[in-house]
Scaffold this active site. Structure first.
Site, PDB file in Angstrom:
ATOM      1  N   SER A 253      59.257   8.202  -1.264  1.00 60.19           N
ATOM      2  CA  SER A 253      57.810   8.052  -1.141  1.00 60.19           C
ATOM      3  C   SER A 253      57.387   6.737  -1.764  1.00 60.19           C
ATOM      4  CB  SER A 253      57.092   9.215  -1.838  1.00 60.19           C
ATOM      5  OG  SER A 253      57.046   8.955  -3.222  1.00 60.19           O
ATOM      6  N   LYS A 254      56.104   6.459  -1.644  1.00 56.99           N
ATOM      7  CA  LYS A 254      55.545   5.204  -2.157  1.00 56.99           C
ATOM      8  C   LYS A 254      55.864   4.993  -3.637  1.00 56.99           C
ATOM      9  CE  LYS A 254      51.492   4.992   0.730  1.00 56.99           C
ATOM     10  NZ  LYS A 254      50.309   5.799   0.730  1.00 56.99           N
ATOM     11  N   ARG A 255      56.020   6.086  -4.349  1.00 58.56           N
ATOM     12  CA  ARG A 255      56.321   5.952  -5.783  1.00 58.56           C
ATOM     13  C   ARG A 255      57.632   5.208  -6.023  1.00 58.56           C
ATOM     14  NH1 ARG A 255      55.094  11.186  -5.508  1.00 58.56           N
ATOM     15  NH2 ARG A 255      57.310  11.662  -5.455  1.00 58.56           N
TER      16      ARG A 255
END
Ligand code: GLU
Length: 492
Positions: A253-255
């Site tokens: 994910s973007k994290r």
């Protein structure tokens, strides 16, 4: 005769190209190309509130940039057009009606409030939330009358008893008890069909033979298989590709870092590196070779080599691979790929790049070993464009140079000597400079470190004498003068 292979991707136009979509597209494309099949792109815009035309364009452009060509799609057409689900709604609603008339689907009049209450009660009892089938056995005549009177309803699939078993092309046999499958909504209020329903209608109508998609869709497959059964249609074969994971082994994910293809294009990752790296997300050529071409992938692609376990997306390795491909390019190619970054950084205009092409090619050639991304070039070559008396000095470069005796004096003496030298041949200049250092009774670093700092401000970098030739005699003289002055003053 075996039926021709037809695979598809069905991106939802609700953003840019996610790395997961790029990977799934690549695997479908390779599968079709390897087996002489057809690769279809269908835009899945069932979610009308989130789908946008801009996103559709971005997806077509992004995948097109990668060179993954589809044989049928909204832009190229094909025998099963239209390839946008929103343009097929009439057909979907006709199939929905057919399923309802045959008893495989039923109207549900439950209000959102009622459904919420049911869910809250189930949660309080720690049960998996699901529809309590309140309307499943409504008298069809009564349901028809209520619909006729204008009461809002959804259409739900009547999940039969039994089990659903299928051979997943990647995971092997998968079995799900039908009781685990909710009586899911096929058509929302206002005649708006949902993903699990339309995907079956369209895959069947488009004669898709193999559905290769991310593992996150495994939960949908029983719903879709039961629908094929209700429609009395042979289902396609399903293969679920392993999830792409972050370092924490959770879904990427973007994290973890950017997951948008656009960002990597903008950062100047070479296209071949992106393709190669995406191939490695769940597939391996031979378990050893990591750097390989698309042609090699297509020639070798087999679903039996797709891994079941999730693949960890290693951003560091991706960056490394970018460098591997960047170094394989010709200087001309690399120069062209870096050009937009040089312009965007304000170092040169497009016209200047054309006018000083030979100079620019030599500058790029010096950096090819050092950069891994096209966007890394401007920071490396910025020094050429700085004012001679204000070259940005890296503190490390300055500190190293100051340790080398009388840096100011060395630079002054060298400036006097070099002003009489021919600044066109880097190798000869280098040799002569080394001889000069010897004559001065100095060690090589006593000149080289202050010289590099004065000319480039960098602690390391390209061949110093090539840099001098590229700067030219005037710039060299000015930078040596300014450098000597700066070294003559103790640092604050
Ligand atoms: N729109 C879905 C997605 O983008 C497609 C799923 C499928 O391939 O069936 O994930």
């Amino acid at each position: 005769m075996t039926e021709p292979i037809r695979v598809r991707i069905a991106p939802s136009p609700t953003g840019t190209v996610h790395l997961g979509l790029a990977r799934t597209s690549l695997f479908n494309w390779a599968y079709a190309r390897r087996l002489g099949g057809t690769f279809v792109l269908r835009i899945e815009d069932t979610d009308r509130t989130r789908s946008t035309a801009e996103s559709e364009t971005a997806i077509l452009e992004g995948l097109g940039w990668l060179g993954i060509q589809w044989d049928e799609g909204p832009d190229v057409g094909g025998p099963h057009a239209p390839y946008r689900q929103s343009e097929r709604v009439e057909r979907h609603l006709a199939v929905a009606e057919q399923l309802r008339a045959a008893g495989h689907a039923y109207r549900c009049f439950c209000s959102a409030e009622r459904l919420e209450e049911v869910r809250a009660e189930q949660q309080a009892r720690q049960e998996t939330p699901r529809y309590d089938r309140h309307c499943r056995d409504l008298d069809p005549a009564e349901a028809a009358a209520r619909a006729e009177a204008g009461e809002a309803f959804t259409l739900r699939f009547r999940v039969p008893e039994g089990v659903c078993t299928f051979q997943d092309l990647v995971r092997g046999e998968v079995t799900i008890q039908n009781v685990e499958v909710d009586d899911w909504i096929m058509v929302r209020q206002g005649a708006s069909p949902t993903y699990n329903f339309v995907v079956v209608c369209d895959d069947a109508d488009m004669q898709i033979t193999h559905v290769l998609r991310g593992e996150e869709h495994l939960v949908n497959t029983p719903k879709q298989l039961l629908l094929y059964r209700a429609l009395d249609l042979a289902p396609p074969q399903f293969g679920h590709l392993p999830l792409m994971l972050g370092q924490n082994r959770k879904k990427l994910s973007k994290r973890d870092g950017s997951v948008s293809l656009d960002d990597y294009i903008a950062l100047g990752y070479p296209k071949k590196a992106i393709l190669n790296f995406l191939c490695l997300q769940g597939w391996a050529l031979d378990g050893e070779t990591e750097v390989f071409s698309m042609a090699q992938m297509v020639a070798a692609f087999d679903l039996k080599d797709v891994s079941k376990g999730g693949s960890i997306f290693d951003f560091e390795k991706f960056h490394w691979m970018a460098g591997e491909y960047l170094r394989e390019e010709s200087v001309e190619e690399l120069a062209d790929h870096c050009a937009s970054h040089v312009v965007a950084a304000g170092l040169m205009t497009a016209d200047e790049l054309a006018e000083r092409r030979e100079w620019y090619l030599r500058v790029v050639a010096q950096e090819q070993e050092r950069i891994r991304l096209y966007s890394e070039l401007p920071a490396r070559i910025r020094f050429y464009f700085e004012a001679h008396d204000a070259v940005t000095w890296d503190p490390k470069a300055e500190k190293g140079a100051r340790k080398r005796g009388d840096a100011a004096g060395t630079l002054r003496d060298y400036a006097a000597w070099v002003s009489g030298q021919d600044l066109s041949n880097p190798a000869a200049l280098g040799e002569a400079s080394k001889a000069w250092v010897g004559e001065q009774g100095k060690q090589i670093p006593e000149l080289f470190q202050p010289l590099r700092c004065a000319l480039t401000g960098l602690p390391g970098g390209p061949d110093l004498f090539e840099v001098m030739v590229l700067l030219g005699p005037e710039a060299v003289a000015a930078r040596l003068r300014a450098g000597a002055a700066r070294f003559g003053v103790e640092p604050a």
